[in-house]
Design a protein around this motif. Structure first.
Motif, short mmCIF file in Angstrom:
data_model
loop_
_atom_site.label_atom_id
_atom_site.label_comp_id
_atom_site.label_asym_id
_atom_site.label_seq_id
_atom_site.Cartn_x
_atom_site.Cartn_y
_atom_site.Cartn_z
N LYS A 81 -8.88 5.80 9.83
CA LYS A 81 -8.55 6.71 10.92
C LYS A 81 -8.57 6.03 12.28
N ALA B 25 -5.49 3.84 12.60
CA ALA B 25 -4.26 4.61 12.80
C ALA B 25 -4.18 5.12 14.23
N ARG C 167 -1.48 4.33 17.36
CA ARG C 167 -0.85 5.36 18.19
C ARG C 167 -1.10 5.10 19.67
N ALA D 151 3.20 1.45 12.07
CA ALA D 151 2.70 2.79 11.75
C ALA D 151 3.47 3.39 10.58
N TRP D 152 4.78 3.23 10.56
CA TRP D 152 5.58 3.75 9.44
C TRP D 152 5.19 3.07 8.13
N LYS E 123 2.34 1.65 7.42
CA LYS E 123 0.99 2.08 7.06
C LYS E 123 1.01 3.48 6.44
N GLU E 124 1.78 4.38 7.03
CA GLU E 124 1.88 5.74 6.48
C GLU E 124 2.49 5.70 5.08
N LYS E 125 3.48 4.85 4.89
CA LYS E 125 4.11 4.74 3.57
C LYS E 125 3.11 4.23 2.54
N GLU F 173 -0.17 4.49 2.71
CA GLU F 173 -1.16 5.54 2.49
C GLU F 173 -0.61 6.63 1.59
N THR F 174 0.65 6.97 1.73
CA THR F 174 1.27 7.97 0.87
C THR F 174 1.30 7.49 -0.58
#
Length: 134
Positions: A10, A13, A17, A101-102, A104-106, A108-109
């Motif tokens: 967290k 991330a 941001r 960020a994209w 990392k989100e991918k 994490e998904t």
């Protein structure tokens, strides 16, 4: 253990941001400085123009352009170049942090989907063990 890992991700991330916002604001401000400096160059050059000099005025005029005004456009050009370089750098930083960020989100998904699938398999295994007659 997993909570600790979740808590560690967290702040990372949110740090991305924050960096993205900082790069965005730096880009915005440097573009404004660049625009203002570009707009001020023609106005400065217009203010330096003088009325046509006659032959009588030529003998009276020793210095047609004061040295203080000569340094003006040089300073404006330097400010323009620096703000342009800052704009380009901050734009690249903004795009790179957005890309990170994209990604990392991918990741994490995908990790979350794998965890869900793993838990489903564990549940099926436990149900099969419970369904076995003793």
């Amino acid at each position: 253990m997993r909570r600790e890992q979740a808590m560690e991700t967290k702040p990372k991330a949110s740090a991305i941001r924050i960096k993205r916002k900082v790069f965005g604001w730096i880009f915005f401000i440097s573009i404004l400085v660049f625009a203002v400096s570009i707009i001020s160059v023609p106005q400065f050059q217009m203010s330096r123009r003088q009325a046509p000099v006659t032959t009588e005025d030529k003998s009276a005029q020793t210095d047609p352009q004061p040295t203080a005004q000569v340094s003006g456009p040089n300073t404006t050009i330097i400010v323009s170049v620096i703000s342009l370089l800052t704009s380009i750098t901050s734009l690249l930083g903004f795009f790179s942090t957005t890309l990170l960020a994209w990604r990392k989100e991918k990741r994490e998904t995908i990790t979350a989907e794998l965890e869900i699938r793993k838990k489903e398999l564990e549940l099926e295994k436990l149900r099969a063990e419970l369904a076995k007659p003793k």
